[in-house]
Design an enzyme around this catalytic site. Sequence first.
Site, PDB file in Angstrom:
ATOM      1  CB  CYS A 290      -0.972  -0.005   1.180  1.00 53.07           C
ATOM      2  SG  CYS A 290      -0.238   0.431   2.786  1.00 53.07           S
ATOM      3  CB  CYS A 293       4.147  -0.710   1.877  1.00 55.38           C
ATOM      4  SG  CYS A 293       2.951  -1.852   2.589  1.00 55.38           S
ATOM      5  CB  CYS A 307       2.516  20.867 -10.195  1.00 56.81           C
ATOM      6  SG  CYS A 307       2.893  19.111 -10.274  1.00 56.81           S
TER       7      CYS A 307
END
Length: 392
Positions: A290, A293, A307
């Site tokens: 996931c 993780c 951005c």
Amino acid sequence: MAFYRELLQQIKGEIDEIDVSRARDLLAEADAAVVDVRERDEWAEGHIPGAVHIPRGSLESRIEGVVPDRSQTVVVYCGSGSRSAFAAKTLEELGYGNVLSLAGGFTDWKRNGLPFELPRSLDDAKRRRYSRHLLIPEVGEEGQLKLLDSRILLIGAGGLGSPAALYLAAAGVGTLGIVDNDAVDETNLQRQIVHSTERLGDAKADSAKRTLEALNPDVAVKVFKERLTSDNVDRILGEGWDVIVDGADNFPTRYLLNDASVWHRIPVVHGSIFRFEGQATVFKPHEGPCYRCLFPQPPPPELAPSCAEGGVLGVLPGVIGSLQANEALKLALGIGDPLVGRLLIFDALQGTFTEIALRRDPDCPVCGENPTITDYIDYVEFCAGGRTHATT
């Protein structure tokens, strides 16, 4: 005509036939594939439960995709048992070792009062619209009907959500959900192709809905003009979504979505972009890693520029969003090899793709063997001002 009858008798002498009672028992007991070789209009009048439709003229080109194991028992039937005899002979010549033709065909099956199903089918307008899908053995009419029944939720209607939503709508995904509480502004239009100049100031969710429903009237678009929070995430995700496409633009949403998707057992197609680099992967709960993780805790804001701060090449979200749509369609159809446990990185300057293997962390606080996070956490205080490499 005499030649045809003689040839049919010869073929029947070279293949194995079974009657309807034996077929019924075999299908109840064995792991047999059932192939209906009649034409589409015959199939529409009913078929044996569990049968796969492959018209006789397409048998050679499509059978391998339906029955890849040539040692599997295959029961072939038509209307009366004639075409299926020729089909059985063909399958034997293709290397299938246990092929049986149903004597008397579907006519005898019904005459003996055995159960049959009336299939759902596409109307003529849908067959024209999705004709290129119908030509693909891995999709076909059954797959297109599955797409029309599918429900895919998009988090964000921005740079990544725009191309993903457009291609999912064009593909005929029956229900699309859009979660976005932002409004269209001029800085979006360089990359967020689901919106237009005339929609400046409109809610992005409403703008996207108008574009998608104009593109494909088969698609119902449900909008959630709200930011995903711990207060609404169960309500939104609890509406029966098959796949989630993550186009979020901030860490709090990404972590919240990750935890909720694990607990709701919904796969997430993750995408992120920054300047000239994009990434895509699939987080499938309890089958692969996931998001936590990979990143157990969010980084400090200064290490995660948005951005708006660092910029992004306008076409880049088109590439990554399209890859996300591709993964979502594979998951909805149950075909191919999704990017579970694999991170695909695209370098727009070099024009290269790199794949990195990801592993599930057994000590992950959410999806690990002994999870320590069992309730939603709001990460705003950890991520104030920080964003991931995605943009809306």
